[in-house]
Design a protein around this motif. Structure first.
Motif, mmCIF file in Angstrom:
data_model
loop_
_atom_site.group_PDB
_atom_site.id
_atom_site.type_symbol
_atom_site.label_atom_id
_atom_site.label_comp_id
_atom_site.label_asym_id
_atom_site.label_seq_id
_atom_site.Cartn_x
_atom_site.Cartn_y
_atom_site.Cartn_z
ATOM 1 N N CYS A 101 49.923 42.639 38.444
ATOM 2 C CA CYS A 101 48.499 42.414 38.188
ATOM 3 C C CYS A 101 47.712 43.414 39.032
ATOM 4 C CB CYS A 101 48.141 40.977 38.565
ATOM 5 S SG CYS A 101 46.369 40.662 38.643
ATOM 6 N N CYS A 187 39.892 43.870 38.378
ATOM 7 C CA CYS A 187 40.925 43.866 37.325
ATOM 8 C C CYS A 187 40.670 45.029 36.372
ATOM 9 C CB CYS A 187 40.852 42.528 36.586
ATOM 10 S SG CYS A 187 41.499 42.597 34.906
ATOM 11 N N CYS A 280 45.997 43.573 28.581
ATOM 12 C CA CYS A 280 46.555 43.666 29.934
ATOM 13 C C CYS A 280 47.971 44.268 29.858
ATOM 14 C CB CYS A 280 46.594 42.286 30.579
ATOM 15 S SG CYS A 280 47.424 42.340 32.182
HETATM 16 FE FE1 SF4 Z 1 45.646 40.834 36.419
HETATM 17 FE FE2 SF4 Z 1 43.575 41.573 34.942
HETATM 18 FE FE3 SF4 Z 1 45.981 41.396 33.820
HETATM 19 FE FE4 SF4 Z 1 44.676 39.163 34.572
HETATM 20 S S1 SF4 Z 1 44.062 40.594 32.982
HETATM 21 S S2 SF4 Z 1 46.824 39.654 34.927
HETATM 22 S S3 SF4 Z 1 43.615 39.896 36.401
HETATM 23 S S4 SF4 Z 1 45.370 42.826 35.433
#
Ligand code: SF4
Ligand code: 13P
Length: 323
Positions: A101, A187, A280
């Protein structure tokens, strides 16, 4: 062509995938007495085989309550870690151990430790999107569904460090009127949305409502008529009389939105480039195939040092006790 043939030759016979992955996963689920927990940002087929789909809070609550021997976590590393912290004796599998993440990575423990030490009288409220090492340095954990509630429970005169997401932190400051000391993390997915393109979409679809996750930047959030966690956004679409929504979060959530309200129209908020970078890249590392293989091989599993695990447990429990 050559590489494909070679890859096929070197793949062990044992790793040949069954024709019906869904059925094979069901069989393994019985064998392992497993529960499959999935986040809304997972691929649709993973969502469809999961026993429970939820936001970070719902997933932590399910992990805390499960009687299963094995937790198959279809999400990212910090989520599976949370499940392991709450269930040290269970086998916790993550289909792809590289599913990290960017937000959790933006808060390295060796940099956070001196930041915390410089403010010894502050309490530390950490967003669940952080490593177990950061959780171990925190007083209480929050998620996007309860950050406002948790900050509001802390006495007004108490100084608060809020980590690692500066956008959620700013949103909480606005909602609570509190002055939080923010860690400057973010993020990559929620920062990629184009304000200009969203405004253009709103002109094109004047009947559409913009709804957003609080990890988005403030300039984007000011266009949203509703802000909430993924579960909150899903519920909002179900109950709102509106028919068209522009969704400013990872588009994986749209699979459930369409299932819950098939007659409504959900438009993913566009990113600044002509890319799929609003998906993501970490969440999408998990696939149905990897989920099957993880269950078959009982690996990769989440392993944590006892020291970190014990220190990280209390702040998570404090959050769960709020319910
Ligand atoms: Fe991490 Fe953003 Fe993916 Fe959520 S959306 S897992 S906060 S990188
Ligand atoms: P929630 O699951 O709290 O909605 O947060 C979204 C997210 O970014 C998870 O990584």
């Amino acid at each position: 062509m050559f590489t494909t043939a070679l890859a096929q030759q070197t793949r062990t016979r044992d790793d040949l995938l069954p024709k019906d992955l869904f059925a094979a996963i069901e069989v393994l689920k019985q064998e392992l007495n497993a529960v499959i927990l999935a986040h809304y940002y997972q691929d649709p087929d993973i969502q469809d085989i999961a026993d429970y789909i939820g936001d970070s809070l719902g997933l932590a609550q399910k992990a805390a309550a499960t009687n299963a021997d094995t937790i198959v976590f279809a999400g990212v590393h910090f989520m599976a870690e949370t499940a392991k912290i709450l269930n040290p004796d269970k086998l916790v599998l993550l289909p792809d151990l590289n599913a990290g993440c960017s937000l959790a990575d933006s808060c390295p423990p060796e940099e956070f430790a001196p930041f915390k030490a410089a403010h010894p009288h502050h309490v530390v409220v950490s967003y669940i999107n952080c490593s177990a090492a950061i959780k171990a340095m925190s007083d209480i954990i929050c998620t996007s569904s309860n950050a406002v509630k948790i900050v509001n429970q802390i006495p007004e005169e108490q100084g608060i460090i809020f980590a690692p997401d500066r956008n959620l932190g700013r949103y909480v400051m606005e909602q609570t009127g509190r002055d939080l000391l923010l860690w400057e993390g973010s993020c990559i997915v929620h920062e990629i949305f184009s304000e200009k393109k969203i405004v253009q979409l709103q002109v094109e679809y004047p009947e559409a409502e913009i709804i957003a996750h609080p990890e988005c930047e403030p300039n984007l959030l000011r266009h949203a008529s509703y802000i909430g966690s993924t579960t909150a956004l899903l519920k909002y679409c179900q109950t709102s009389p509106r028919e068209v929504f522009i969704i400013a979060t990872e588009p994986g959530i749209i699979h459930q939105m369409q299932k819950e309200a098939p007659s409504k129209c959900f438009i993913p908020a566009p990113p600044i480039n002509n890319c799929a970078c609003n998906e993501c890249p970490h969440m999408r590392l998990n696939t149905l195939e990897k989920l099957y293989l993880a269950m078959k091989h009982r690996a990769p599993e989440i392993v944590l040092s006892q020291e970190i695990r014990i220190a990280a447990k209390r702040p998570i429990e404090r959050m769960l006790e709020c319910y």
